[in-house]
Design a protein around this motif. Structure first.
Motif, short mmCIF file in Angstrom:
data_model
loop_
_atom_site.label_atom_id
_atom_site.label_comp_id
_atom_site.label_asym_id
_atom_site.label_seq_id
_atom_site.Cartn_x
_atom_site.Cartn_y
_atom_site.Cartn_z
N LYS A 5 0.83 -1.20 0.00
CA LYS A 5 0.00 0.00 0.00
C LYS A 5 0.87 1.25 0.00
CE LYS A 5 -3.56 2.38 2.70
NZ LYS A 5 -4.38 2.35 3.94
N GLN A 6 0.52 2.18 -0.87
CA GLN A 6 1.25 3.45 -0.92
C GLN A 6 0.83 4.33 0.24
OE1 GLN A 6 1.19 5.65 -4.54
NE2 GLN A 6 2.30 4.10 -5.71
N LEU A 7 1.79 4.85 0.96
CA LEU A 7 1.51 5.74 2.09
C LEU A 7 1.54 7.20 1.68
CD1 LEU A 7 3.71 3.95 4.79
CD2 LEU A 7 1.34 3.49 4.14
N ILE A 8 2.26 7.50 0.60
CA ILE A 8 2.40 8.86 0.10
C ILE A 8 1.89 8.91 -1.34
CG2 ILE A 8 3.98 10.73 -0.48
CD1 ILE A 8 3.79 10.30 2.50
N PHE A 20 -0.71 13.67 -0.36
CA PHE A 20 -1.61 12.96 0.56
C PHE A 20 -0.80 11.99 1.41
CE2 PHE A 20 -4.07 14.19 -3.12
CZ PHE A 20 -5.27 14.64 -2.60
N ILE A 21 -0.95 12.06 2.72
CA ILE A 21 -0.27 11.14 3.64
C ILE A 21 -1.30 10.21 4.24
CG2 ILE A 21 1.13 10.93 5.72
CD1 ILE A 21 2.29 13.64 5.20
N ASP A 22 -1.13 8.92 4.06
CA ASP A 22 -2.04 7.93 4.62
C ASP A 22 -2.11 8.09 6.14
OD1 ASP A 22 -2.47 4.99 5.83
OD2 ASP A 22 -3.45 5.13 3.88
N ASP A 23 -3.32 8.10 6.69
CA ASP A 23 -3.46 8.36 8.12
C ASP A 23 -3.48 7.10 8.97
OD1 ASP A 23 -5.95 7.38 7.52
OD2 ASP A 23 -7.00 9.29 7.76
N ILE A 31 7.33 9.29 6.55
CA ILE A 31 8.53 10.06 6.25
C ILE A 31 9.51 9.23 5.42
CG2 ILE A 31 10.63 11.04 7.27
CD1 ILE A 31 8.30 12.93 7.36
N GLU A 32 9.67 7.96 5.79
CA GLU A 32 10.59 7.08 5.07
C GLU A 32 10.17 6.93 3.61
OE1 GLU A 32 12.29 2.47 5.29
OE2 GLU A 32 11.00 3.26 6.89
N GLU A 33 8.88 6.72 3.37
CA GLU A 33 8.42 6.57 1.99
C GLU A 33 8.54 7.89 1.23
OE1 GLU A 33 4.29 5.49 -0.34
OE2 GLU A 33 5.03 4.09 1.19
N LEU A 34 8.28 9.00 1.89
CA LEU A 34 8.41 10.31 1.24
C LEU A 34 9.85 10.55 0.80
CD1 LEU A 34 7.29 13.07 0.40
CD2 LEU A 34 7.70 13.87 2.74
N GLN A 35 10.80 10.25 1.67
CA GLN A 35 12.21 10.43 1.33
C GLN A 35 12.60 9.54 0.15
OE1 GLN A 35 13.69 9.72 5.37
NE2 GLN A 35 14.55 11.80 5.38
N ASP A 36 12.09 8.31 0.12
CA ASP A 36 12.37 7.40 -0.99
C ASP A 36 11.84 7.97 -2.30
OD1 ASP A 36 13.62 5.62 0.68
OD2 ASP A 36 11.86 4.30 0.90
#
Length: 228
Positions: A5-8, A20-23, A31-36
Motif C-alpha cells: 500500500k502506498q503511504l504517500i 496525501f499522507i495515509d493516516d 517520512i521514510e516513503e516520502l524520502q524514498d
C-alpha cells in the motif's frame, strides 16, 4: 502477492502539488516513503519551486513533525509547503470555534452607558437604547429597536451584518467600517439590515431578505429569522 500500500500520494493541480499522507501508518513510516520518493525522482536545478498542500486526513502533526516534514520537502526537492490540511482539531481549537460560531441569546434592554459584548453571533431580545452599545465578533440580530450603537465583526469580519426589527441607530460599525446616523431615514426603518457593500466600500442599509443572496453561509436558524 498484493502490492504494498502506498503511504504517500502526490497529485498535480493548477496551484501546484497536493501531497496525501495515509493516516493509518506511523509518522516515521510516512517520512521514510516520502524520502524514498523524493530521492528516486530528484528535481532538476532549473525547475521552478513548486507549492505543495499537505493533506493529512485524520492525522494530527505537532510542530516538531511539521518542521521535519518542511525540512525534507524544502531541502531534498524544489518544493515549498503552502499549507497543512487536517480533519483533526485540538480540543482548545474546537472549543474556540464553537464559542465563535454559536449564537448567544440575551433577553434584556441595553440602556444608556451599558455595553453588551459577546463572542460569536448575538441574538438580543430587547432594545438598545440611545447611549447603549452592543458588540460581537459575528453577526448581530436585535428583536427590538436599535437606537444606540451596534458593532458587528469587531475582530475584523467584513462579512458580518446587523439586523434589527426597528433600526434607527446612532452608529453602525462592521469590522473597521463606521456609518453614522445621518445615513438613515430620520424616522427609522423596520426589518432592515446593515452590511458592507464591497462595490461602494461602505455600510449600507437594505431589506432583510437580501441576506440569503449576499450571505450564502447563513444557517437554517438565521434564515428562519430572516423569513419571519
Amino acid at each position: 502477492m498484493h502490492d504494498k500500500k502506498q503511504l504517500i500520494t502526490i497529485k498535480g493541480t493548477r496551484e501546484g502539488l497536493t501531497l496525501f499522507i495515509d493516516d493509518s501508518c506511523s509518522f516515521d513510516e510516512a517520512i521514510e516513503e516520502l524520502q524514498d520518493k523524493l530521492f528516486t525522482n530528484p528535481p532538476k536545478d532549473d525547475e521552478p519551486v513548486v507549492s505543495v498542500r499537505v493533506k493529512l486526513n485524520n492525522r494530527y502533526l505537532n510542530d516538531e513533525q511539521k518542521e521535519k516534514l518542511k525540512s525534507i520537502i524544502s531541502y531534498e526537492s524544489r518544493f515549498t509547503i503552502h499549507s497543512f490540511e487536517s480533519d483533526v482539531l485540538l480540543r482548545k481549537d474546537a472549543l474556540s470555534w464553537k464559542e465563535e460560531s454559536e449564537i448567544k441569546a440575551v433577553n434584556r434592554i441595553v440602556r444608556s452607558g451599558q455595553v453588551l459584548e459577546v463572542k460569536g453571533d448575538l441574538l438580543l431580545i430587547g432594545d438598545v437604547n440611545p447611549g447603549g452599545k452592543v458588540v460581537s465578533t459575528g453577526n448581530i440580530y436585535i428583536m427590538g429597536s436599535l437606537y444606540g450603537i451596534a458593532h458587528a465583526g469587531f475582530e475584523g469580519d467584513r462579512n458580518a451584518f446587523i439586523a434589527a426589527s426597528f433600526m434607527k441607530p446612532s452608529q453602525l460599525r462592521i469590522a473597521n467600517y463606521i456609518s453614522r446616523a445621518p445615513d438613515y431615514e430620520s424616522d427609522g426603518v423596520y426589518m432592515e439590515c446593515g452590511l458592507i457593500d464591497e462595490e461602494f466600500d461602505k455600510i449600507i442599509i437594505d431589506r432583510l431578505q437580501v441576506l440569503s443572496s449576499k450571505r450564502k453561509e447563513l444557517s437554517g436558524f438565521e434564515r428562519r429569522m430572516q423569513n419571519g
